[in-house]
Motif scaffolding. Structure first.
Motif, PDB file in Angstrom:
ATOM      1  N   LEU A  47       0.827  -1.209   0.000  1.00 30.45           N
ATOM      2  CA  LEU A  47       0.000   0.000   0.000  1.00 30.45           C
ATOM      3  C   LEU A  47       0.862   1.260   0.000  1.00 30.45           C
ATOM      4  CD1 LEU A  47      -2.817  -1.013   2.509  1.00 30.45           C
ATOM      5  CD2 LEU A  47      -3.106  -0.494   0.072  1.00 30.45           C
ATOM      6  N   MET A  48       1.934   1.240   0.776  1.00 30.90           N
ATOM      7  CA  MET A  48       2.824   2.388   0.809  1.00 30.90           C
ATOM      8  C   MET A  48       3.534   2.569  -0.533  1.00 30.90           C
ATOM      9  SD  MET A  48       2.463   3.974   3.547  1.00 30.90           S
ATOM     10  CE  MET A  48       1.789   3.820   5.202  1.00 30.90           C
ATOM     11  N   ALA A  49       3.984   1.469  -1.124  1.00 30.80           N
ATOM     12  CA  ALA A  49       4.666   1.550  -2.412  1.00 30.80           C
ATOM     13  C   ALA A  49       3.728   2.074  -3.499  1.00 30.80           C
ATOM     14  CB  ALA A  49       5.197   0.168  -2.796  1.00 30.80           C
ATOM     15  N   ILE A  50       2.507   1.559  -3.535  1.00 27.28           N
ATOM     16  CA  ILE A  50       1.534   2.027  -4.524  1.00 27.28           C
ATOM     17  C   ILE A  50       1.219   3.504  -4.307  1.00 27.28           C
ATOM     18  CG2 ILE A  50      -0.857   1.779  -5.296  1.00 27.28           C
ATOM     19  CD1 ILE A  50      -0.552  -1.244  -4.527  1.00 27.28           C
ATOM     20  N   GLY A  51       1.088   3.905  -3.027  1.00 23.69           N
ATOM     21  CA  GLY A  51       0.812   5.305  -2.734  1.00 23.69           C
ATOM     22  C   GLY A  51       1.915   6.229  -3.195  1.00 23.69           C
ATOM     23  N   LEU A  52       3.171   5.818  -2.992  1.00 26.35           N
ATOM     24  CA  LEU A  52       4.293   6.641  -3.454  1.00 26.35           C
ATOM     25  C   LEU A  52       4.278   6.786  -4.966  1.00 26.35           C
ATOM     26  CD1 LEU A  52       7.219   5.398  -1.180  1.00 26.35           C
ATOM     27  CD2 LEU A  52       6.252   7.708  -1.240  1.00 26.35           C
ATOM     28  N   LEU A  53       3.967   5.699  -5.689  1.00 27.47           N
ATOM     29  CA  LEU A  53       3.943   5.749  -7.148  1.00 27.47           C
ATOM     30  C   LEU A  53       2.748   6.552  -7.661  1.00 27.47           C
ATOM     31  CD1 LEU A  53       4.844   2.008  -7.843  1.00 27.47           C
ATOM     32  CD2 LEU A  53       6.323   3.982  -8.252  1.00 27.47           C
ATOM     33  N   ALA A  54       1.607   6.437  -6.971  1.00 30.68           N
ATOM     34  CA  ALA A  54       0.398   7.136  -7.414  1.00 30.68           C
ATOM     35  C   ALA A  54       0.500   8.648  -7.222  1.00 30.68           C
ATOM     36  CB  ALA A  54      -0.815   6.589  -6.669  1.00 30.68           C
ATOM     37  N   GLY A  55       1.123   9.064  -6.136  1.00 31.32           N
ATOM     38  CA  GLY A  55       1.283  10.491  -5.881  1.00 31.32           C
ATOM     39  C   GLY A  55       0.180  11.076  -5.029  1.00 31.32           C
ATOM     40  N   ARG A  56       0.395  12.282  -4.572  1.00 29.01           N
ATOM     41  CA  ARG A  56      -0.502  12.909  -3.599  1.00 29.01           C
ATOM     42  C   ARG A  56      -1.871  13.250  -4.154  1.00 29.01           C
ATOM     43  NH1 ARG A  56       2.396  18.207  -1.794  1.00 29.01           N
ATOM     44  NH2 ARG A  56       4.180  16.786  -1.825  1.00 29.01           N
ATOM     45  N   ASP A  57      -1.998  13.348  -5.488  1.00 27.76           N
ATOM     46  CA  ASP A  57      -3.274  13.748  -6.074  1.00 27.76           C
ATOM     47  C   ASP A  57      -4.230  12.587  -6.287  1.00 27.76           C
ATOM     48  OD1 ASP A  57      -2.387  16.381  -6.194  1.00 27.76           O
ATOM     49  OD2 ASP A  57      -1.467  16.081  -8.165  1.00 27.76           O
ATOM     50  N   ARG A  58      -3.812  11.392  -5.941  1.00 24.12           N
ATOM     51  CA  ARG A  58      -4.653  10.210  -6.140  1.00 24.12           C
ATOM     52  C   ARG A  58      -5.073   9.639  -4.789  1.00 24.12           C
ATOM     53  NH1 ARG A  58      -6.457   9.828 -11.401  1.00 24.12           N
ATOM     54  NH2 ARG A  58      -4.797  10.503 -12.797  1.00 24.12           N
ATOM     55  N   PRO A  59      -6.250   9.023  -4.714  1.00 28.13           N
ATOM     56  CA  PRO A  59      -6.696   8.437  -3.434  1.00 28.13           C
ATOM     57  C   PRO A  59      -5.689   7.463  -2.842  1.00 28.13           C
ATOM     58  CG  PRO A  59      -8.514   8.494  -4.993  1.00 28.13           C
ATOM     59  CD  PRO A  59      -7.299   8.921  -5.762  1.00 28.13           C
ATOM     60  N   ALA A 113      -3.042   9.189  -0.512  1.00 27.71           N
ATOM     61  CA  ALA A 113      -3.427  10.031   0.626  1.00 27.71           C
ATOM     62  C   ALA A 113      -2.755   9.584   1.917  1.00 27.71           C
ATOM     63  CB  ALA A 113      -4.945  10.026   0.784  1.00 27.71           C
ATOM     64  N   HIS A 114      -2.751   8.284   2.208  1.00 35.36           N
ATOM     65  CA  HIS A 114      -2.187   7.816   3.475  1.00 35.36           C
ATOM     66  C   HIS A 114      -0.672   7.997   3.505  1.00 35.36           C
ATOM     67  CE1 HIS A 114      -2.130   4.418   0.678  1.00 35.36           C
ATOM     68  NE2 HIS A 114      -1.068   3.993   1.325  1.00 35.36           N
ATOM     69  N   VAL A 115      -0.036   7.892   2.330  1.00 32.57           N
ATOM     70  CA  VAL A 115       1.407   8.110   2.276  1.00 32.57           C
ATOM     71  C   VAL A 115       1.730   9.579   2.523  1.00 32.57           C
ATOM     72  CG1 VAL A 115       3.473   7.914   0.845  1.00 32.57           C
ATOM     73  CG2 VAL A 115       1.702   6.169   0.710  1.00 32.57           C
ATOM     74  N   LEU A 116       0.931  10.437   1.935  1.00 27.08           N
ATOM     75  CA  LEU A 116       1.131  11.871   2.151  1.00 27.08           C
ATOM     76  C   LEU A 116       1.041  12.214   3.635  1.00 27.08           C
ATOM     77  CD1 LEU A 116       1.464  14.729   1.030  1.00 27.08           C
ATOM     78  CD2 LEU A 116      -1.035  14.825   0.754  1.00 27.08           C
ATOM     79  N   GLU A 117       0.087  11.591   4.331  1.00 22.66           N
ATOM     80  CA  GLU A 117      -0.065  11.849   5.761  1.00 22.66           C
ATOM     81  C   GLU A 117       1.155  11.343   6.536  1.00 22.66           C
ATOM     82  OE1 GLU A 117      -1.861  13.248   9.249  1.00 22.66           O
ATOM     83  OE2 GLU A 117      -2.154  13.677   7.116  1.00 22.66           O
ATOM     84  N   SER A 118       1.666  10.181   6.172  1.00 24.62           N
ATOM     85  CA  SER A 118       2.863   9.654   6.829  1.00 24.62           C
ATOM     86  C   SER A 118       4.047  10.594   6.641  1.00 24.62           C
ATOM     87  CB  SER A 118       3.204   8.262   6.283  1.00 24.62           C
ATOM     88  OG  SER A 118       2.233   7.316   6.641  1.00 24.62           O
ATOM     89  N   LEU A 119       4.209  11.087   5.430  1.00 25.77           N
ATOM     90  CA  LEU A 119       5.336  11.978   5.151  1.00 25.77           C
ATOM     91  C   LEU A 119       5.147  13.321   5.847  1.00 25.77           C
ATOM     92  CD1 LEU A 119       5.898  11.246   1.348  1.00 25.77           C
ATOM     93  CD2 LEU A 119       7.117  10.276   3.303  1.00 25.77           C
ATOM     94  N   ARG A 120       3.899  13.807   5.875  1.00 24.35           N
ATOM     95  CA  ARG A 120       3.635  15.109   6.499  1.00 24.35           C
ATOM     96  C   ARG A 120       3.947  15.084   7.990  1.00 24.35           C
ATOM     97  NH1 ARG A 120       0.020  17.662   9.400  1.00 24.35           N
ATOM     98  NH2 ARG A 120      -1.299  15.809   9.634  1.00 24.35           N
ATOM     99  N   THR A 121       3.607  13.960   8.631  1.00 28.20           N
ATOM    100  CA  THR A 121       3.823  13.849  10.086  1.00 28.20           C
ATOM    101  C   THR A 121       5.176  13.258  10.447  1.00 28.20           C
ATOM    102  OG1 THR A 121       2.748  11.672  10.119  1.00 28.20           O
ATOM    103  CG2 THR A 121       1.351  13.606  10.482  1.00 28.20           C
ATOM    104  N   GLY A 122       5.924  12.823   9.450  1.00 27.08           N
ATOM    105  CA  GLY A 122       7.235  12.228   9.724  1.00 27.08           C
ATOM    106  C   GLY A 122       7.170  10.808  10.251  1.00 27.08           C
ATOM    107  N   ARG A 123       6.003  10.172  10.186  1.00 27.31           N
ATOM    108  CA  ARG A 123       5.869   8.791  10.675  1.00 27.31           C
ATOM    109  C   ARG A 123       6.168   7.835   9.521  1.00 27.31           C
ATOM    110  NH1 ARG A 123       3.482   8.980  15.650  1.00 27.31           N
ATOM    111  NH2 ARG A 123       2.380  10.918  16.180  1.00 27.31           N
ATOM    112  N   VAL A 124       7.422   7.472   9.410  1.00 31.12           N
ATOM    113  CA  VAL A 124       7.862   6.692   8.263  1.00 31.12           C
ATOM    114  C   VAL A 124       8.350   5.295   8.647  1.00 31.12           C
ATOM    115  CG1 VAL A 124       8.441   8.707   6.868  1.00 31.12           C
ATOM    116  CG2 VAL A 124      10.167   7.726   8.391  1.00 31.12           C
ATOM    117  N   LEU A 125       8.245   4.938   9.925  1.00 25.02           N
ATOM    118  CA  LEU A 125       8.602   3.592  10.370  1.00 25.02           C
ATOM    119  C   LEU A 125       7.367   2.934  10.967  1.00 25.02           C
ATOM    120  CD1 LEU A 125      10.481   1.237  11.053  1.00 25.02           C
ATOM    121  CD2 LEU A 125      11.146   2.467  13.140  1.00 25.02           C
ATOM    122  N   GLY A 126       6.852   1.918  10.267  1.00 24.14           N
ATOM    123  CA  GLY A 126       5.665   1.232  10.729  1.00 24.14           C
ATOM    124  C   GLY A 126       6.004  -0.122  11.314  1.00 24.14           C
ATOM    125  N   LEU A 127       5.471  -0.402  12.508  1.00 22.60           N
ATOM    126  CA  LEU A 127       5.610  -1.713  13.140  1.00 22.60           C
ATOM    127  C   LEU A 127       4.244  -2.386  13.083  1.00 22.60           C
ATOM    128  CD1 LEU A 127       7.784  -0.737  16.217  1.00 22.60           C
ATOM    129  CD2 LEU A 127       8.540  -1.595  14.008  1.00 22.60           C
TER     130      LEU A 127
END
Length: 574
Positions: free
Chosen positions: A494-506, A509-523
């Protein structure tokens, strides 16, 4: 047999040396029975195809025949030259009939074929096939109908230019069921009398196959019957058929090219698989409204946007890497580079898409087959090597995303460092001891995130997880269920697809939020209680609040943490 030498072949269709065996379509064998075996000797035809595969016969209806000779007509030579120039096929040799009992080429056959080879130095060898009455008795014979046989020899030249004749094994390629099911080909494709070519050349050319030789496959593309609503079909028969399956394409009035997804199993009943493909190839024309056809990505692109121009490099083709690759292919990514040195082994079958037919095969090769089976438009470059032995630096400029899924954290950290310096986003995923949980890491240079090494606390040891999280050991080949791996790899996908799709695509959205908040390590926990996420949640929420929260959850559970660049990091630090 005497001959006028054929026109030189178009160099776009390469010549081959003397083949180990000859392969001939059963439709061509049927045509030879009807045009040669059913007549008194002699009768003859040219054989055309590619490599060692014979795809059509050209009966010499202008030739001069007696009971013991065939003078090849200049008309036949002209037809062969025109076919080769058009890229439809290459001249492979001749077939003609002999009196009963004379199964081998005559001295005149040897002399005339030698003349053809000497006049056409670009041709390495030619087939000489002899049709006689009788049953099959030799390894280089096949049955032609119920009463005749065809004996195959191949002729080449010695260094001194002398003719060398040798028997060669022949194998019949069963294609008639596929022809009957899909409607492609017909007499005009597999049997082209000289007289018909001369009188109806335009019509015959439209029914002839196109020679195809590109990065995807090598074979012949046959036009299928005309379809309504402006759509047309072609079916490509690869030279490796029937081990390699056919590929069908639909072409729309607007130029759209739509492949027909079809899993070809050579072990399956030939009539069943042919009828199934026939049904699939008729769907866009007979059932789809207004000439429209469904595409495999119709339910995906509204979320992701087009990803067909994206190129993803995946390091590691094990249970995690192969799962991510498959999800990316099903989401529209069309170009992959796969890196893994290992072979598929029995334990891999329990936790990945690999099957028994892949055992002993390179993982990258087996995964390549899976991905291209999802879409015939998918291109895969493979490296069965360790990361250190791959020219990663040269590959990165053409890559849109790197996926790290290896079991060698030292080499993977080296790769992710190179990617960060090259400005290429990275998604890494790995499992922890007992497969009770896993991690997903995002590294996006354009968003100024920490590099992978910093997000992991500076550790690149494959035997240790980051000390900050209290976990002692991310181990190779841990026992556990594939479903647990799927939870973590799906999150990474999901993260990989989000990065490829970009911020303007549904999907982004979740990747953009992760990057905006700096939460880039998921357990990601794969059990209802995992001490790593439990300890972090208790620290963040307090023990009582965390316990109350857990009472309403089972799994999956994940916690996304903020990370920072380590001071002085030579990759991402200030």
């Amino acid at each position: 047999m005497t001959s006028a030498p054929p026109s030189p072949a178009d160099r776009r269709i390469p010549s081959s040396g003397g083949p180990a065996h000859i392969r001939i379509l059963d439709t061509v064998v049927a045509a030879i029975r009807e045009t040669i075996a059913d007549y008194a000797p002699e009768r003859g035809a040219a054989l055309v195809g590619y490599g060692s595969l014979i795809v059509a016969a050209i009966p010499d209806t202008s030739g001069a025949y007696t009971s013991v000779s065939w003078d090849i007509s200049t008309d036949l030579s002209a037809v062969i030259g025109q076919l080769e120039t058009a890229g439809s096929a290459r001249f492979l040799g001749t077939v003609h009939s002999h009196p009963s009992g004379v199964v081998n080429p005559s001295g005149q056959d040897v002399a005339s074929t030698t003349q053809q080879l000497q006049a056409n130095p670009h041709i390495a060898s030619l087939v000489v096939a002899i049709v006689t009455a009788g049953a099959v008795e030799q390894f280089n014979q096949i049955a032609v109908g119920e009463r005749h046989r065809m004996t195959f020899h191949v002729m080449s030249l010695s260094r001194s230019g002398q003719g060398l004749m040798a028997p060669v094994e022949a194998k019949v390629v069963p294609i008639s069921d596929l022809v009957a099911a899909t409607g492609f080909g017909g007499d005009s494709s597999f049997c082209i009398p000289v007289s018909r070519w001369l009188g109806q050349r335009d019509e015959v050319e439209r029914s002839m196959p196109r020679f195809v030789d590109n990065q995807y496959l090598t074979g012949f593309s046959y036009p299928m019957p005309a379809a309504r609503n402006g759509w047309r079909r072609e079916i490509v028969i690869p030279v490796g058929y029937p081990v390699a399956g056919p590929v069908a394409y639909a072409f729309g009035p607007d130029g759209a090219e739509v492949p027909t997804p079809f899993a070809w199993d050579p072990a399956e009943n030939p009539k069943h698989r042919s009828s199934l493909l026939g049904a699939l190839t008729r769907i866009p024309f007979d059932e789809a409204p207004s000439g429209e056809t469904e595409h495999r990505l119709d339910r995906v692109t509204t979320i992701t946007g087009p990803l067909d121009d994206k190129h993803v490099l995946i390091a590691g083709a094990g249970s995690v890497g192969s799962a991510i690759a498959e999800r990316l292919a099903r989401s529209g990514v069309r170009t992959f580079t796969l890196i893994d040195p290992d072979l598929v082994s029995p334990p891999n079958l329990a936790r990945s898409a690999y099957s028994t037919r892949d055992l002993g095969t390179a993982k990258v090769t087996a995964l390549q087959a899976i991905l291209t089976g999802i879409g015939t438009d998918i291109t895969v470059r493979t490296y069965q090597r360790s990361l250190y032995d791959v020219p990663v630096g040269a590959l990165l400029p053409e890559v849109d995303l790197v996926v790290g899924a290896t079991d060698d954290m030292t080499q993977q950290t080296w790769l992710t460092d190179l990617a960060y310096r090259a400005g290429v986003p990275v998604v890494c995923s790995a499992m922890y001891a007992g497969l009770r949980g896993g991690e997903v890491i995002l590294s996006v240079p354009a968003a100024h995130t920490p590099c992978v090494k910093c997000s992991l606390g500076g550790s690149a040891n494959a035997e240790k997880a980051p000390k900050d999280y209290g976990q002692d050991g991310r181990l190779v080949a841990e026992p556990g269920l594939g479903a647990a791996i799927d939870l973590v790899s799906a999150t990474a996908s999901l993260m990989a697809i989000g990065l490829l799709a970009g911020r303007d695509r549904p999907a982004g959205a979740h990747v953009l939020e992760s990057l905006r908040t700096g939460r880039v390590l998921g357990l990601v926990a794969t059990t209802s209680q995992w001490e790593v996420t439990d300890s972090i949640a208790e620290a963040l929420l307090g023990k009582e609040s965390h316990s109350a929260h857990l009472s309403s959850q089972l799994l999956p559970q994940s916690i996304w943490l903020r990370t920072q660049s380590i001071e002085g990091c030579n990759v991402c630090g200030a």
